[in-house]
Design an enzyme around this catalytic site. Sequence first.
Site, short mmCIF file in Angstrom:
data_model
loop_
_atom_site.label_atom_id
_atom_site.label_comp_id
_atom_site.label_asym_id
_atom_site.label_seq_id
_atom_site.Cartn_x
_atom_site.Cartn_y
_atom_site.Cartn_z
CE1 TYR A 192 -69.56 -2.56 7.65
CE2 TYR A 192 -70.49 -0.79 8.97
CZ TYR A 192 -69.41 -1.60 8.63
OH TYR A 192 -68.22 -1.45 9.30
CB THR A 227 -59.82 2.64 6.42
OG1 THR A 227 -61.25 2.50 6.54
CG2 THR A 227 -59.19 2.62 7.79
N1 NAP Z 1 -63.10 2.39 9.13
C1 NAP Z 1 -64.06 2.60 10.05
O1 NAP Z 1 -64.44 3.74 10.37
C2 NAP Z 1 -64.70 1.41 10.73
C3 NAP Z 1 -65.67 1.69 11.70
C4 NAP Z 1 -66.27 0.63 12.36
C5 NAP Z 1 -65.90 -0.67 12.06
N2 NAP Z 1 -64.97 -0.91 11.10
C6 NAP Z 1 -64.59 -2.29 10.85
O2 NAP Z 1 -63.19 -2.43 11.03
C7 NAP Z 1 -62.69 -3.49 10.20
C8 NAP Z 1 -61.55 -2.97 9.35
O3 NAP Z 1 -62.06 -1.94 8.56
P1 NAP Z 1 -61.14 -0.92 7.73
O4 NAP Z 1 -61.76 0.40 7.87
O5 NAP Z 1 -59.71 -1.12 8.06
O6 NAP Z 1 -61.47 -1.41 6.25
P2 NAP Z 1 -60.54 -1.64 4.97
O7 NAP Z 1 -59.41 -0.68 4.93
O8 NAP Z 1 -61.51 -1.69 3.83
O9 NAP Z 1 -59.94 -3.10 5.22
C9 NAP Z 1 -60.75 -4.22 5.23
C10 NAP Z 1 -59.85 -5.42 5.25
O10 NAP Z 1 -60.66 -6.60 5.29
C11 NAP Z 1 -60.16 -7.49 4.30
N3 NAP Z 1 -61.13 -8.50 3.90
C12 NAP Z 1 -62.36 -8.32 3.37
N4 NAP Z 1 -62.92 -9.52 3.10
C13 NAP Z 1 -62.02 -10.47 3.49
C14 NAP Z 1 -61.99 -11.87 3.45
N5 NAP Z 1 -63.01 -12.59 2.96
N6 NAP Z 1 -60.93 -12.53 3.97
C15 NAP Z 1 -59.88 -11.84 4.47
N7 NAP Z 1 -59.82 -10.50 4.47
C16 NAP Z 1 -60.88 -9.82 3.99
C17 NAP Z 1 -59.75 -6.57 3.15
O11 NAP Z 1 -58.94 -7.27 2.23
P3 NAP Z 1 -58.77 -6.73 0.69
O12 NAP Z 1 -57.77 -5.61 0.74
O13 NAP Z 1 -58.28 -7.95 -0.02
O14 NAP Z 1 -60.12 -6.27 0.24
C18 NAP Z 1 -59.00 -5.54 3.97
O15 NAP Z 1 -57.72 -6.00 4.30
C19 NAP Z 1 -63.90 -3.96 9.39
O16 NAP Z 1 -64.47 -5.09 10.01
C20 NAP Z 1 -64.86 -2.79 9.45
O17 NAP Z 1 -66.20 -3.17 9.26
C21 NAP Z 1 -64.36 0.09 10.44
#
Ligand code: NAP
Length: 277
Positions: A192, A227
Amino acid sequence: MSEQHVAVVTGANKGIGFSIVKSLCHRFNGIVYLTARNASKGEMAISELNKLGYYPLFHQLDISDEHSVKRFRDYIAANHGGIDILINNAGFQIFRPYKEPLVDVALKTIRANYRNLRDTFKDLVPLLRNDARVINTSSGFGHLSMVPGAKIRAALSKPNLTVDELTRLMDDFIRSIRSGNNIKDGWGDDPYKISKVAIAALTFIQQRELINTNVKVNCINPGYVNTDMTRHMGVLTPDQGAEVAVYVALDAPNSLKGSFVWADKSVIDWTGPFPDK
Ligand SMILES: NC(=O)c1ccc[n+]([C@@H]2O[C@H](COP(=O)([O-])OP(=O)(O)OC[C@H]3O[C@@H](n4cnc5c(N)ncnc54)[C@H](OP(=O)(O)O)[C@@H]3O)[C@@H](O)[C@H]2O)c1
């Protein structure tokens, strides 16, 4: 064809992407596309936003499926002609302890976070309007210091690095894991982190490639957000996690280009020490 401004958010059915769409609906003067790979999850997210008085449009978009990306591209081209804001938010993480070999985790993670973003951008770049803003979602784990090996850090931060070279470095990472040498080689053991470092490196290349345009490409660290991805251990709400993306999309000065913007909206030095905040 509509002349309105268009914003697109990937992976927006839940989490940070959903909150980005909500905030854009509130503030952006144009049409906001909530996209999701799963149409019923996307439609449910739209209904939830409608209840709050927000009316984004929905389009299916699975960034791992080239047909889905091309369908979306053709739809936007035919109906709007271009994109003003593209927020590459969709992301993927497999939690430890892994139930499969590390090499399989690495293959899936690099494909989902690096290759899919790279290919989606390539397909959508012809649609980016003059002055468009692209925001790639990296992470605190995307800081270059997350890579243990100095030689690999130097290769990833080479000033004239190309997309092909970056992709070859990701292939090296996979090969290194496959041969069991990833620690000795300086890659560490966290796919990751490497995928998010690669998103940052890719952002800087994309901006360089668009140097003769007014398109701005930046990447962000949304912070540690509550999340599904963090198993709800993050300290920020999804709305707070959306703030930096919306800032870069709507509020940042035009001079912000090819930068890494931290959750507190400051520009960080990607190649320096890990930001102390
Ligand atoms: N949460 C944190 O603390 C954090 C910190 C740093 C960076 N991030 C980044 O922020 C972004 C959002 O994260 P989040 O925390 O909101 O995660 P999340 O709640 O798990 O949401 C991830 C989203 O990405 C979608 N997704 C995954 N693969 C996909 C694909 N092939 N095509 C289209 N959509 C896809 C998922 O769809 P499904 O529902 O269909 O699976 C979901 O809607 C990510 O890039 C993550 O790496 C998050």
